[in-house]
Enzyme design. Structure first.
Site, short mmCIF file in Angstrom:
data_model
loop_
_atom_site.label_atom_id
_atom_site.label_comp_id
_atom_site.label_asym_id
_atom_site.label_seq_id
_atom_site.Cartn_x
_atom_site.Cartn_y
_atom_site.Cartn_z
N LYS A 1 -0.48 -3.52 -2.36
CA LYS A 1 -0.69 -4.79 -3.08
C LYS A 1 0.60 -5.37 -3.66
CE LYS A 1 -5.22 -5.31 -2.75
NZ LYS A 1 -5.77 -6.44 -1.98
N GLU B 1 -7.06 -12.39 -9.54
CA GLU B 1 -8.38 -11.78 -9.64
C GLU B 1 -8.20 -10.32 -9.27
OE1 GLU B 1 -7.33 -13.15 -6.86
OE2 GLU B 1 -7.75 -11.50 -5.50
N SER C 1 -2.87 2.98 2.97
CA SER C 1 -2.67 1.80 2.13
C SER C 1 -2.50 2.08 0.64
CB SER C 1 -3.83 0.83 2.33
OG SER C 1 -5.06 1.49 2.09
#
Lengths: 402, 274
Positions: free
Chosen positions: A93, A115, A382
């Site tokens: 991210k 968000e 990830s």
């Protein structure tokens, strides 16, 4: 139809998918953002800055690690893990957040909103905002705030405001709705860092581009280590940002099989999974035309996954495009299977995967098992699993909370 | 002639303005919605906007979303909304088209049925047009063509953030009337009308002959008085919808009277001194 890498077009279309289904209030801001992003993308100075922070702050490039014991366990192709879990903040991210925060600075906006579902994107946004001195507000559903106290604390510690969302289903979907509402009223001085390849144009393309460092590095590392491209690349798909970033640089490499893994949840019945591409239909959600999970009346369906990061009823429009052009094969892995994946990677490699990642591990090992020993399967690792320990312990009947 | 065109022609010839209330369907239930729509007309509404509840209404404020959530939690379906509209439309002053009915509906719901099917059902039920608040002109081409071929009005929105060249384009594509959003943000009540808005409305007036109605954030009789200058009507949503929050503690008759009195006060402000 063959999938093109020259997407989206000027209106933000990936084939039929994408576009901008937003209130008129946001149209001007989206056009401005598109222009600023186009300029930044073509500005070597911006790219240099982006690369600098990815290297010095995030810790890139992330390793492409040969998972010997997973390979042995699967008994087929060699398995490599692209270690996004080793990034600062523990997941992919941060790549996108660094890019969009730099863009926010460039646009001269002092405030950022974001968000978050499980809190990973919220933490990454708070991190990038602390780094660049931007004001940050993160929208998070009441349910998720309760489940992810640690991430809420982290965001606050880094100076972000966490706004609890009590509307609708009180989860990620509603956090996106509320963030969009905030943006409609604050668009003049605020940038909205969407956390995935979703939303109106230019977000799906922009987030993909910032995440494409995953696939570009993987491609280069394969060439360096193995002297060739991998045979299979596997990544999990919720909104689809790690997978889009991983797949995009391989789209033109037709020898490379690309596999996206969705959340199969408890079972394939409506409300029990979040496998949008596997079970959904094209529709509009959160400003983009893409596959979506809806009920018979067109209302967004409830979704479920053991992994909060995959628990989303939509998916990025480029994934819909890749599905329909058959460039990427999409499949799903159930909650129970994902838990096995968590356990296998932890025990055999000493790496705790995020539950999102665990879905990709299970599918990657299955695909490896069907292939020859010379073949190469890359799994996008990830994120790390620390955030999921409480949930996994709870499911295993242990209480590790004080 | 489409009932919306006829309405504004009539109002203009009388030197009057339109009062447009917004009633979300199914909150607290469809029978109440029908009663509220009829009461609005009885209290002087010129046109009624009917909200189609949608699970993820990014264009609406929290008051309207909460209403939509209440309705959807009770299992409301789009077909039931059309059935309610059909019943209302069978009576005066809706039957003659004197008070046209317009749908406010997210594009997700339109797309799900298919644009053509949606327009056909909407017209057959008695809607004279629709506002699709998350469908900007770029994405609206197909729906606009379909709507035009059926003389079904597709009402577009102009906001304070819309650049002028774009506002001109939107005004050209809108039919029925032009919905002028009064504030940057989503629907909801505001305490004051921003002065820049009046400038924008005056400018827009020079750009289009289409009736212009202004909405978003209008809750008080003073707002209505300020905004009637230079526009053809005002739209009030959240301020009325807020009354529905207390619906469970009121009888049907009390709820209808409560909303009706608020509509009457706003209508009076709109016509005062004219």
């Amino acid at each position: 139809m063959t999938a093109s890498v020259a997407v989206p077009d000027q209106e933000g279309r990936f084939g039929d998918f994408g576009g901008r289904y937003v209130p008129e209030t946001l149209m001007h801001a989206l056009r401005q953002l598109t222009d600023h992003y186009e300029m930044a993308r073509n500005d070597p100075e911006f790219q240099k800055q982006f690369e600098y922070y990815l290297k010095e702050y995030v810790g890139r490039p992330s390793p492409l690690y040969f998972a010997e014991r997973l390979t042995k366990e699967a008994g087929g192709a060699r398995i490599y893990l692209k270690r996004e879990d080793l990034n600062h903040t523990g997941a992919h991210k941060i790549n996108n957040c660094i890019g969009q925060a730099l863009l926010t600075k460039r646009m001269g906006k002092p405030r950022v909103i974001a968000e978050t579902g499980a809190g990973q994107h919220g933490v990454a946004s708070a991190t990038a905002c602390a780094l660049f001195g931007l004001k940050c507000a993160v929208y998070m559903g009441e349910e998720d705030v309760r489940r992810q106290k640690l991430n809420v604390f982290k965001m606050k510690a880094m100076g972000a405001e966490v706004i609890v969302v009590t509307s609708g289903s009180r989860t990620l979907r509603d956090a996106v709705n509320e963030a969009m509402r905030d943006w409609m009223a604050s668009v003049q001085d605020t940038h909205y860092i969407i956390g995935s390849v979703i939303g109106p144009h230019p977000f799906p393309a922009m987030v993909r581009d910032f995440q494409a460092v995953i696939g570009s590095e993987t491609r280069q590392q394969c060439m360096e280590k193995l002297g060739r491209l991998p045979d299979v690349v596997v990544a999990c798909v919720g909104g689809g940002s790690n997978s889009a970033g991983m797949f995009y640089p391989f789209v033109g490499d037709h020898s490379v099989q690309l596999v996206g893994v969705e959340a199969g949840g408890r079972n394939p019945h409506p409300g029990h999974h979040a496998a949008t591409l596997s079970h959904g239909k094209p529709g509009v959600l959160h400003g983009t035309f893409s596959y979506v999970l809806q009920d018979d009346d067109g209302q967004t369906a409830p979704v479920h996954s053991i992994s909060a990061g995959l628990d989303y009823p939509g998916v990025g429009p480029e994934h819909s495009y890749w599905k329909d052009t058959e460039r990427v094969h999409y499949t799903s892995i159930s909650d129970a299977e994902a838990l096995d994946g968590f356990s296998i990677a932890s025990r055999l490699e000493g790496i705790l995967p995020a539950l999102e990642t665990s879905h990709a591990i299970v599918e990657g090992m299955r695909l490896a098992a069907k292939r020859r020993k010379e073949d190469v399967v890359v799994i996008c690792f990830s994120g790390r699993g620390d955030k999921d320990c409480f949930e996994v312990a709870r499911l295993q009947g242990e209480n590790i909370e004080e | 002639m489409n009932a919306i065109d006829a309405l504004f022609q009539r109002l203009r010839s009388q030197g009057r303005k339109a009062f447009i209330p917004f009633i979300p369907a199914g909150d607290p239930d469809l029978a109440a919605s029908a009663a509220l729509i009829e009461e609005c007309a009885r209290r002087g509404a010129s046109l009624v906007e009917i909200g189609f509840p949608y699970s993820d209404p990014i264009a609406d404020g929290s008051v309207i979303q909460a209403s939509y959530t209440r309705a959807l939690d009770k299992g409301l379906k789009v077909d039931q909304i059309f059935a309610m509209i059909r019943e209302v439309k069978a009576k005066e002053p809706f039957k003659s088209g004197d008070v046209p009915l317009v749908g406010m509906v997210s594009y997700s719901l339109v797309h799900h049925r298919g644009p053509e099917a949606f327009i056909k059902t909407a017209m057959e039920a008695g809607l004279a047009g629709a506002i699709v608040p998350d469908l900007p002109v770029e994405e609206a081409e197909r729906l606009s063509l379909l709507a035009a071929s059926h003389d079904f009005k597709l009402i577009h929105l102009v906001t304070p953030t819309t650049p002028r060249d774009r506002a001109t384009r939107i005004a050209k594509q809108s039919t029925g009337f032009l919905y002028c959003v009064s504030v940057v943000g989503i629907t909801g009540e505001r305490s004051q009308i921003p002065p820049e808005l009046m400038d924008q409305l005056r400018w827009l007036r020079t750009q289009t002959a289409l009736p212009m109605c202004v909405g978003f954030g209008i809750s008080k009789p003073e707002h209505v008085k300020t905004l009637r200058e230079g526009t053809d009507g005002v739209i009030v949503g959240s301020a009325l919808v807020r009354r529905l929050e207390k619906a469970s503690s009121l009888s049907r008759a009390e709820l209808v009277k409560d909303v009706g009195e608020q509509v009457a006060a706003l209508v009076a402000a709109l016509h005062e001194g004219i």
